[in-house]
Design a protein around this motif. Structure first.
Motif, PDB file in Angstrom:
ATOM      1  N   GLU A 144      24.021  10.765   3.168  1.00  0.00           N
ATOM      2  CA  GLU A 144      25.468  10.693   3.467  1.00  0.00           C
ATOM      3  C   GLU A 144      25.872  11.766   4.467  1.00  0.00           C
ATOM      4  O   GLU A 144      26.685  11.515   5.364  1.00  0.00           O
ATOM      5  N   ASN A 145      25.323  12.962   4.318  1.00  0.00           N
ATOM      6  CA  ASN A 145      25.656  14.027   5.267  1.00  0.00           C
ATOM      7  C   ASN A 145      25.148  13.693   6.668  1.00  0.00           C
ATOM      8  O   ASN A 145      25.813  13.967   7.665  1.00  0.00           O
ATOM      9  N   ASN A 146      23.977  13.071   6.736  1.00  0.00           N
ATOM     10  CA  ASN A 146      23.455  12.668   8.044  1.00  0.00           C
ATOM     11  C   ASN A 146      24.290  11.546   8.655  1.00  0.00           C
ATOM     12  O   ASN A 146      24.548  11.544   9.855  1.00  0.00           O
ATOM     13  N   ARG A 147      24.716  10.625   7.811  1.00  0.00           N
ATOM     14  CA  ARG A 147      25.555   9.540   8.347  1.00  0.00           C
ATOM     15  C   ARG A 147      26.881  10.094   8.845  1.00  0.00           C
ATOM     16  O   ARG A 147      27.369   9.705   9.909  1.00  0.00           O
ATOM     17  N   GLU A 148      27.419  11.033   8.089  1.00  0.00           N
ATOM     18  CA  GLU A 148      28.720  11.632   8.443  1.00  0.00           C
ATOM     19  C   GLU A 148      28.682  12.284   9.830  1.00  0.00           C
ATOM     20  O   GLU A 148      29.607  12.148  10.624  1.00  0.00           O
ATOM     21  N   ILE A 149      27.610  13.000  10.132  1.00  0.00           N
ATOM     22  CA  ILE A 149      27.599  13.728  11.409  1.00  0.00           C
ATOM     23  C   ILE A 149      27.118  12.850  12.563  1.00  0.00           C
ATOM     24  O   ILE A 149      27.279  13.222  13.727  1.00  0.00           O
ATOM     25  N   ASN A 150      26.540  11.698  12.249  1.00  0.00           N
ATOM     26  CA  ASN A 150      26.148  10.702  13.251  1.00  0.00           C
ATOM     27  C   ASN A 150      25.535  11.311  14.515  1.00  0.00           C
ATOM     28  O   ASN A 150      26.116  11.224  15.617  1.00  0.00           O
ATOM     29  N   HIS A 152      25.514  21.268  10.950  1.00  0.00           N
ATOM     30  CA  HIS A 152      26.321  20.875   9.793  1.00  0.00           C
ATOM     31  C   HIS A 152      25.917  21.712   8.590  1.00  0.00           C
ATOM     32  O   HIS A 152      24.751  22.076   8.455  1.00  0.00           O
ATOM     33  N   ARG A 167      29.664  19.758  -3.588  1.00  0.00           N
ATOM     34  CA  ARG A 167      29.162  18.404  -3.821  1.00  0.00           C
ATOM     35  C   ARG A 167      29.251  18.114  -5.319  1.00  0.00           C
ATOM     36  O   ARG A 167      28.485  18.649  -6.126  1.00  0.00           O
TER      37      ARG A 167
END
Ligand SMILES: CC(C)(COP(=O)(O)OP(=O)(O)OC[C@H]1O[C@@H](n2cnc3c(N)ncnc32)[C@H](O)[C@@H]1OP(=O)(O)O)[C@@H](O)C(=O)NCCC(=O)NCCS
Length: 222
Positions: free
Chosen positions: A111-117, A186, A193
């Motif tokens: 999710e953190n990786n998706r968030e920072i795209n 990030h 969390r």
């Protein structure tokens, strides 16, 4: 390549996979801060089929590096390639996982990786990811992890990737990333969390570990 009687080997041939896995069961599986705080494994040396599947999948990308001392695996950087589509699929698979501990860790990472795209930010299709950094306790403090990281960065550039990335979950790997001059993209404090079931922090690892940091290196095209 040799350094202090340690051979650094890349690519890792399939006949070494089981020795790498055995090393990881004794080190990373048992000692990585998030694995520790959720008690992912029962004991040092015990396996975890889902984590092993992630490791095997990563080894098969052919980008990993192993440190050998007299033929014994004493460290490794497990590196893989990831596209946006693979990240989306990994998230969906993770949400379907029944193992709550495993799901909690990987959902947080993905999710953190998706968030920072990073795919969009740097306009890249595939990212070279250093997913696991692990060194045998008896061989620590000699710079082996630092060399594994340096060689992973070189490998990424050699293979034509534009972006190198590390999800650093431990204060030590974060220190190594900083010392190599990687860019901090990030940060998530573990205290922020929350476990959806309890409303309390999902991860409370012992100090000095405090959060996830995502680091990158962008290679300039000529
Ligand atoms: C993290 C890990 C791979 C480091 O391996 P290592 O070969 O001992 O690391 P290095 O010798 O290359 O040390 C790199 C830096 O970390 C520091 N360091 C190493 N172990 C440390 C410790 N226990 N406490 C504080 N600093 C430490 C070193 O002093 C060095 O810093 P410097 O360059 O400023 O002197 C190893 O501790 C490990 O396998 N841990 C368990 C698995 C894990 O948590 N992996 C990281 C998750 S992303």
């Amino acid at each position: 390549m040799m350094s202090s009687n340690i051979d650094f080997v890349c690519p890792v041939e399939a006949d070494l996979y089981e020795a790498v896995m055995e090393h990881l069961r004794l080190t990373f599986f048992w000692e990585e801060p998030l694995n520790v705080c959720v008690s992912l494994c029962e004991a040092r040396g015990s396996g975890h089929p889902k984590l092993e599947a992630v490791c095997l999948d990563t080894l098969q990308d052919g980008l990993s590096i192993v440190a050998l001392s007299d033929g014994k695996v004493v460290g490794c950087a497990l590196n893989g390639s990831q596209s946006r589509q693979q990240l989306d699929e990994a998230i969906e698979q993770t949400y379907a996982e029944t193992d709550k501990k495993f799901r909690g860790i990987f959902a947080m990472l993905y999710e953190n990786n998706r968030e920072i795209n990073l795919f969009g930010k740097y306009n890249v299709h595939d990212i070279f990811e250093c997913r696991i950094l692990s060194v045998d306790p008896e061989y620590r403090g000699r710079g082996i992890a630092r060399i594994l990281l340096d060689q992973s960065i070189q490998e990424a550039q050699l293979r034509g990737f534009k972006l190198f990335k590390v999800d650093a979950t431990s204060a030590i790997s974060q220190r190594i990333c900083k010392s190599r001059g990687l860019t901090l993209e990030h940060e998530l404090l573990y205290a922020d969390r929350l476990d959806p079931d309890t409303g309390k922090p999902a991860f409370a690892p012992p100090p000095p570990h405090f959060g996830l940091q995502i680091y990158t290196q962008l290679f300039q095209s000529e």
